[in-house]
Design a protein around this motif. Sequence first.
Motif, PDB file in Angstrom:
ATOM      1  N   LYS A   1      65.445  28.022   0.711  1.00  0.00           N
ATOM      2  CA  LYS A   1      64.638  27.693   1.889  1.00  0.00           C
ATOM      3  C   LYS A   1      65.439  27.800   3.186  1.00  0.00           C
ATOM      4  O   LYS A   1      64.865  27.768   4.274  1.00  0.00           O
ATOM      5  CB  LYS A   1      64.044  26.293   1.760  1.00  0.00           C
ATOM      6  N   ASN A   2      66.768  27.939   3.075  1.00  0.00           N
ATOM      7  CA  ASN A   2      67.613  28.068   4.262  1.00  0.00           C
ATOM      8  C   ASN A   2      67.911  29.515   4.626  1.00  0.00           C
ATOM      9  O   ASN A   2      68.668  29.776   5.570  1.00  0.00           O
ATOM     10  CB  ASN A   2      68.957  27.346   4.035  1.00  0.00           C
ATOM     11  N   LYS A   3      67.335  30.477   3.899  1.00  0.00           N
ATOM     12  CA  LYS A   3      67.712  31.882   4.086  1.00  0.00           C
ATOM     13  C   LYS A   3      67.413  32.394   5.498  1.00  0.00           C
ATOM     14  O   LYS A   3      68.197  33.151   6.065  1.00  0.00           O
ATOM     15  CB  LYS A   3      67.031  32.760   3.046  1.00  0.00           C
ATOM     16  N   ASP A   4      66.275  32.000   6.076  1.00  0.00           N
ATOM     17  CA  ASP A   4      65.963  32.463   7.425  1.00  0.00           C
ATOM     18  C   ASP A   4      66.974  31.915   8.433  1.00  0.00           C
ATOM     19  O   ASP A   4      67.444  32.643   9.313  1.00  0.00           O
ATOM     20  CB  ASP A   4      64.546  32.025   7.826  1.00  0.00           C
ATOM     21  N   GLU A   5      67.311  30.651   8.306  1.00  0.00           N
ATOM     22  CA  GLU A   5      68.312  30.051   9.200  1.00  0.00           C
ATOM     23  C   GLU A   5      69.670  30.716   8.990  1.00  0.00           C
ATOM     24  O   GLU A   5      70.405  30.972   9.944  1.00  0.00           O
ATOM     25  CB  GLU A   5      68.415  28.552   8.953  1.00  0.00           C
ATOM     26  N   GLU A   6      69.986  31.013   7.743  1.00  0.00           N
ATOM     27  CA  GLU A   6      71.255  31.663   7.433  1.00  0.00           C
ATOM     28  C   GLU A   6      71.351  33.025   8.117  1.00  0.00           C
ATOM     29  O   GLU A   6      72.382  33.364   8.719  1.00  0.00           O
ATOM     30  CB  GLU A   6      71.390  31.823   5.918  1.00  0.00           C
ATOM     31  N   ARG A   7      70.274  33.808   8.046  1.00  0.00           N
ATOM     32  CA  ARG A   7      70.277  35.132   8.683  1.00  0.00           C
ATOM     33  C   ARG A   7      70.397  35.013  10.204  1.00  0.00           C
ATOM     34  O   ARG A   7      71.090  35.805  10.846  1.00  0.00           O
ATOM     35  CB  ARG A   7      69.009  35.895   8.295  1.00  0.00           C
ATOM     36  N   SER A   8      69.717  34.022  10.767  1.00  0.00           N
ATOM     37  CA  SER A   8      69.793  33.809  12.217  1.00  0.00           C
ATOM     38  C   SER A   8      71.202  33.430  12.647  1.00  0.00           C
ATOM     39  O   SER A   8      71.726  33.937  13.654  1.00  0.00           O
ATOM     40  CB  SER A   8      68.797  32.713  12.625  1.00  0.00           C
ATOM     41  N   LEU A   9      71.841  32.563  11.882  1.00  0.00           N
ATOM     42  CA  LEU A   9      73.209  32.138  12.202  1.00  0.00           C
ATOM     43  C   LEU A   9      74.198  33.285  12.008  1.00  0.00           C
ATOM     44  O   LEU A   9      75.169  33.405  12.766  1.00  0.00           O
ATOM     45  CB  LEU A   9      73.601  30.945  11.341  1.00  0.00           C
ATOM     46  N   LEU A  10      73.955  34.122  11.005  1.00  0.00           N
ATOM     47  CA  LEU A  10      74.808  35.296  10.795  1.00  0.00           C
ATOM     48  C   LEU A  10      74.770  36.192  12.023  1.00  0.00           C
ATOM     49  O   LEU A  10      75.810  36.635  12.514  1.00  0.00           O
ATOM     50  CB  LEU A  10      74.341  36.065   9.557  1.00  0.00           C
ATOM     51  N   ASN A  11      73.577  36.455  12.520  1.00  0.00           N
ATOM     52  CA  ASN A  11      73.438  37.301  13.708  1.00  0.00           C
ATOM     53  C   ASN A  11      74.100  36.659  14.923  1.00  0.00           C
ATOM     54  O   ASN A  11      74.812  37.330  15.694  1.00  0.00           O
ATOM     55  CB  ASN A  11      71.958  37.538  13.996  1.00  0.00           C
TER      56      ASN A  11
END
Length: 232
Positions: free
Chosen positions: A54-64
Amino acid sequence: MDTENRNKWWYSLPESIRLKLSGHGITDIWQEPDTSLWAALYRYALLRAVGTEKNKDEERSLLNEAACGLSDLVLVRNNGMALEDMCNEDGEFLEEYQEQFDRLYDHYEETLVKTDWATIISHTEMPASELVRLLEKFGYKRVNIDMDRGVPKNYYIYRGGLHINATENLSFHIMPQKDSLGLGRFAVCAVKNGAGSQLGTDHVPFFFQRLFAFLKGEKSEKEIIDEVCDEK
């Protein structure tokens, strides 16, 4: 994360990782005052270590955010210019600098994705404030010590120590060195067949690897209890 804990975390990372993140061997890049970047980098690393689907979207945003921030810092340092001086009036990079940024971004994105953050974070002692935020994210509630009844998914803070009730039969404890009585600052306590066992250690990975694995559901209560009791 405050400056002291931020710096402690950065310098606890393997030198090879710090060099890759600093860009071309510039090891003092961490001293730059972009606190939002460092917060994004730390939160990304933590999500990679303890995040769930459930954290994958936040993870991708933080990666960027982290890859862009690191690229901007190195771009400024390599060219000796402010970012705005590399852009046109619409705020877009001029072609020469866009090419540099793209190369840097690809480097940082690949580095961040390929880094084994789960292992690194579990080898790094987390500040209590950060660990509390993580616990609350997993639904843990704070109680006062005089109200503690060992209820699962509760924690309390006492004399600078953090005490975590994972289940009725499993708990994790971090204590100040002066209160460890030579048994180790970290303790995992377990009850098996009515008998209690406590395993104390100063070995950070032993403690955090088990705590993170339990929070993420990678290890069950029984598995950790068996490990603690068998170790004893």
